[in-house]
Write a protein that holds these residues in place. Sequence first.
Motif, PDB file in Angstrom:
ATOM      1  N   VAL A   7     -33.119  75.310  -1.926  1.00  0.00           N
ATOM      2  CA  VAL A   7     -31.853  74.591  -1.766  1.00  0.00           C
ATOM      3  C   VAL A   7     -30.708  75.585  -1.603  1.00  0.00           C
ATOM      4  O   VAL A   7     -29.829  75.416  -0.755  1.00  0.00           O
ATOM      5  CB  VAL A   7     -31.604  73.627  -2.950  1.00  0.00           C
ATOM      6  CG1 VAL A   7     -30.193  73.069  -2.915  1.00  0.00           C
ATOM      7  CG2 VAL A   7     -32.618  72.498  -2.937  1.00  0.00           C
ATOM      8  N   SER A   8     -30.713  76.643  -2.385  1.00  0.00           N
ATOM      9  CA  SER A   8     -29.682  77.669  -2.278  1.00  0.00           C
ATOM     10  C   SER A   8     -29.686  78.305  -0.887  1.00  0.00           C
ATOM     11  O   SER A   8     -28.629  78.513  -0.279  1.00  0.00           O
ATOM     12  CB  SER A   8     -29.912  78.739  -3.348  1.00  0.00           C
ATOM     13  OG  SER A   8     -28.999  79.780  -3.214  1.00  0.00           O
ATOM     14  N   THR A   9     -30.862  78.596  -0.377  1.00  0.00           N
ATOM     15  CA  THR A   9     -30.984  79.174   0.962  1.00  0.00           C
ATOM     16  C   THR A   9     -30.455  78.202   2.017  1.00  0.00           C
ATOM     17  O   THR A   9     -29.743  78.601   2.943  1.00  0.00           O
ATOM     18  CB  THR A   9     -32.453  79.529   1.258  1.00  0.00           C
ATOM     19  OG1 THR A   9     -32.913  80.446   0.259  1.00  0.00           O
ATOM     20  CG2 THR A   9     -32.620  80.144   2.632  1.00  0.00           C
ATOM     21  N   LEU A  10     -30.799  76.937   1.875  1.00  0.00           N
ATOM     22  CA  LEU A  10     -30.316  75.923   2.828  1.00  0.00           C
ATOM     23  C   LEU A  10     -28.797  75.829   2.807  1.00  0.00           C
ATOM     24  O   LEU A  10     -28.158  75.736   3.862  1.00  0.00           O
ATOM     25  CB  LEU A  10     -30.924  74.564   2.516  1.00  0.00           C
ATOM     26  CG  LEU A  10     -32.374  74.356   2.949  1.00  0.00           C
ATOM     27  CD1 LEU A  10     -32.896  73.029   2.416  1.00  0.00           C
ATOM     28  CD2 LEU A  10     -32.474  74.395   4.463  1.00  0.00           C
ATOM     29  N   ILE A  11     -28.209  75.852   1.622  1.00  0.00           N
ATOM     30  CA  ILE A  11     -26.748  75.769   1.511  1.00  0.00           C
ATOM     31  C   ILE A  11     -26.103  76.962   2.213  1.00  0.00           C
ATOM     32  O   ILE A  11     -25.129  76.810   2.955  1.00  0.00           O
ATOM     33  CB  ILE A  11     -26.318  75.673   0.035  1.00  0.00           C
ATOM     34  CG1 ILE A  11     -26.712  74.307  -0.527  1.00  0.00           C
ATOM     35  CG2 ILE A  11     -24.822  75.910  -0.123  1.00  0.00           C
ATOM     36  CD1 ILE A  11     -26.508  74.166  -2.029  1.00  0.00           C
ATOM     37  N   GLU A  12     -26.639  78.151   1.996  1.00  0.00           N
ATOM     38  CA  GLU A  12     -26.095  79.347   2.651  1.00  0.00           C
ATOM     39  C   GLU A  12     -26.178  79.227   4.162  1.00  0.00           C
ATOM     40  O   GLU A  12     -25.225  79.558   4.881  1.00  0.00           O
ATOM     41  CB  GLU A  12     -26.857  80.586   2.186  1.00  0.00           C
ATOM     42  CG  GLU A  12     -26.557  81.013   0.771  1.00  0.00           C
ATOM     43  CD  GLU A  12     -27.413  82.191   0.327  1.00  0.00           C
ATOM     44  OE1 GLU A  12     -27.951  82.910   1.208  1.00  0.00           O
ATOM     45  OE2 GLU A  12     -27.539  82.390  -0.883  1.00  0.00           O
ATOM     46  N   ARG A  13     -27.312  78.754   4.655  1.00  0.00           N
ATOM     47  CA  ARG A  13     -27.479  78.636   6.104  1.00  0.00           C
ATOM     48  C   ARG A  13     -26.552  77.582   6.694  1.00  0.00           C
ATOM     49  O   ARG A  13     -26.005  77.772   7.795  1.00  0.00           O
ATOM     50  CB  ARG A  13     -28.937  78.326   6.441  1.00  0.00           C
ATOM     51  CG  ARG A  13     -29.837  79.525   6.212  1.00  0.00           C
ATOM     52  CD  ARG A  13     -31.242  79.264   6.635  1.00  0.00           C
ATOM     53  NE  ARG A  13     -32.077  80.444   6.418  1.00  0.00           N
ATOM     54  CZ  ARG A  13     -33.361  80.487   6.658  1.00  0.00           C
ATOM     55  NH1 ARG A  13     -33.983  79.407   7.120  1.00  0.00           N
ATOM     56  NH2 ARG A  13     -34.044  81.587   6.433  1.00  0.00           N
ATOM     57  N   VAL A  14     -26.369  76.476   6.003  1.00  0.00           N
ATOM     58  CA  VAL A  14     -25.455  75.436   6.486  1.00  0.00           C
ATOM     59  C   VAL A  14     -24.030  75.982   6.528  1.00  0.00           C
ATOM     60  O   VAL A  14     -23.284  75.730   7.479  1.00  0.00           O
ATOM     61  CB  VAL A  14     -25.543  74.171   5.601  1.00  0.00           C
ATOM     62  CG1 VAL A  14     -24.396  73.217   5.873  1.00  0.00           C
ATOM     63  CG2 VAL A  14     -26.878  73.469   5.819  1.00  0.00           C
ATOM     64  N   GLU A  15     -23.629  76.743   5.511  1.00  0.00           N
ATOM     65  CA  GLU A  15     -22.290  77.338   5.506  1.00  0.00           C
ATOM     66  C   GLU A  15     -22.125  78.317   6.664  1.00  0.00           C
ATOM     67  O   GLU A  15     -21.074  78.362   7.302  1.00  0.00           O
ATOM     68  CB  GLU A  15     -22.020  78.024   4.168  1.00  0.00           C
ATOM     69  CG  GLU A  15     -21.799  77.041   3.028  1.00  0.00           C
ATOM     70  CD  GLU A  15     -21.667  77.711   1.666  1.00  0.00           C
ATOM     71  OE1 GLU A  15     -21.904  78.939   1.558  1.00  0.00           O
ATOM     72  OE2 GLU A  15     -21.340  77.003   0.708  1.00  0.00           O
ATOM     73  N   GLN A  16     -23.183  79.094   6.952  1.00  0.00           N
ATOM     74  CA  GLN A  16     -23.124  80.015   8.079  1.00  0.00           C
ATOM     75  C   GLN A  16     -22.974  79.249   9.395  1.00  0.00           C
ATOM     76  O   GLN A  16     -22.177  79.610  10.259  1.00  0.00           O
ATOM     77  CB  GLN A  16     -24.385  80.880   8.132  1.00  0.00           C
ATOM     78  CG  GLN A  16     -24.479  81.913   7.033  1.00  0.00           C
ATOM     79  CD  GLN A  16     -25.832  82.621   7.016  1.00  0.00           C
ATOM     80  OE1 GLN A  16     -26.753  82.242   7.733  1.00  0.00           O
ATOM     81  NE2 GLN A  16     -25.946  83.642   6.172  1.00  0.00           N
ATOM     82  N   LEU A  17     -23.744  78.169   9.539  1.00  0.00           N
ATOM     83  CA  LEU A  17     -23.653  77.352  10.748  1.00  0.00           C
ATOM     84  C   LEU A  17     -22.273  76.718  10.888  1.00  0.00           C
ATOM     85  O   LEU A  17     -21.719  76.674  11.985  1.00  0.00           O
ATOM     86  CB  LEU A  17     -24.737  76.276  10.746  1.00  0.00           C
ATOM     87  CG  LEU A  17     -26.154  76.750  11.055  1.00  0.00           C
ATOM     88  CD1 LEU A  17     -27.144  75.617  10.835  1.00  0.00           C
ATOM     89  CD2 LEU A  17     -26.242  77.272  12.476  1.00  0.00           C
ATOM     90  N   ALA A  18     -21.727  76.229   9.787  1.00  0.00           N
ATOM     91  CA  ALA A  18     -20.394  75.623   9.824  1.00  0.00           C
ATOM     92  C   ALA A  18     -19.357  76.656  10.253  1.00  0.00           C
ATOM     93  O   ALA A  18     -18.453  76.350  11.042  1.00  0.00           O
ATOM     94  CB  ALA A  18     -20.036  75.031   8.462  1.00  0.00           C
ATOM     95  N   GLY A  19     -19.497  77.875   9.760  1.00  0.00           N
ATOM     96  CA  GLY A  19     -18.587  78.940  10.173  1.00  0.00           C
ATOM     97  C   GLY A  19     -18.695  79.239  11.655  1.00  0.00           C
ATOM     98  O   GLY A  19     -17.685  79.436  12.342  1.00  0.00           O
TER      99      GLY A  19
END
Length: 131
Positions: A13-25
């Motif tokens: 879940v932590s990895t997914l959150i980081e990746r979603v934040e990167q994509l949003a950026g």
Amino acid sequence: MGNITFEQLPQAVSTLIERVEQLAGKVDEVLCKAAGKDTGKRSLLSLEEVAALLGKSASTIYAMTSEKRIPYRKRGNRLYFFEDEVMQWIEQGGTSDTGNEEDFNKRLEALRSGKKRKPGSLRTDNKQEAL
């Protein structure tokens, strides 16, 4: 990632959150670049930047957008503000041209003709028993 066990779930879940934040950026960067290419000098402002520019809180800016009192765009659950539109809005005195006078008058009349009730504690028809 293959099959995830229950013990690995928090890390996944932590990895997914980081990746979603990167994509949003990255999406924000692409939107900024696209906006800049279309008009030359258009730049996007975040909610926090608009709040700082206007000297208001973020919750006040949210209220202004929900009442359509400030120019904004919404994509999904994110709000976007174009700097040139916000500056033009400020120059116009902070008024929005999203609605016309006829719509305003209809809404005002609906509010005036709505039922008017006193709060329960102020009603005279509710007799409260004294103990």
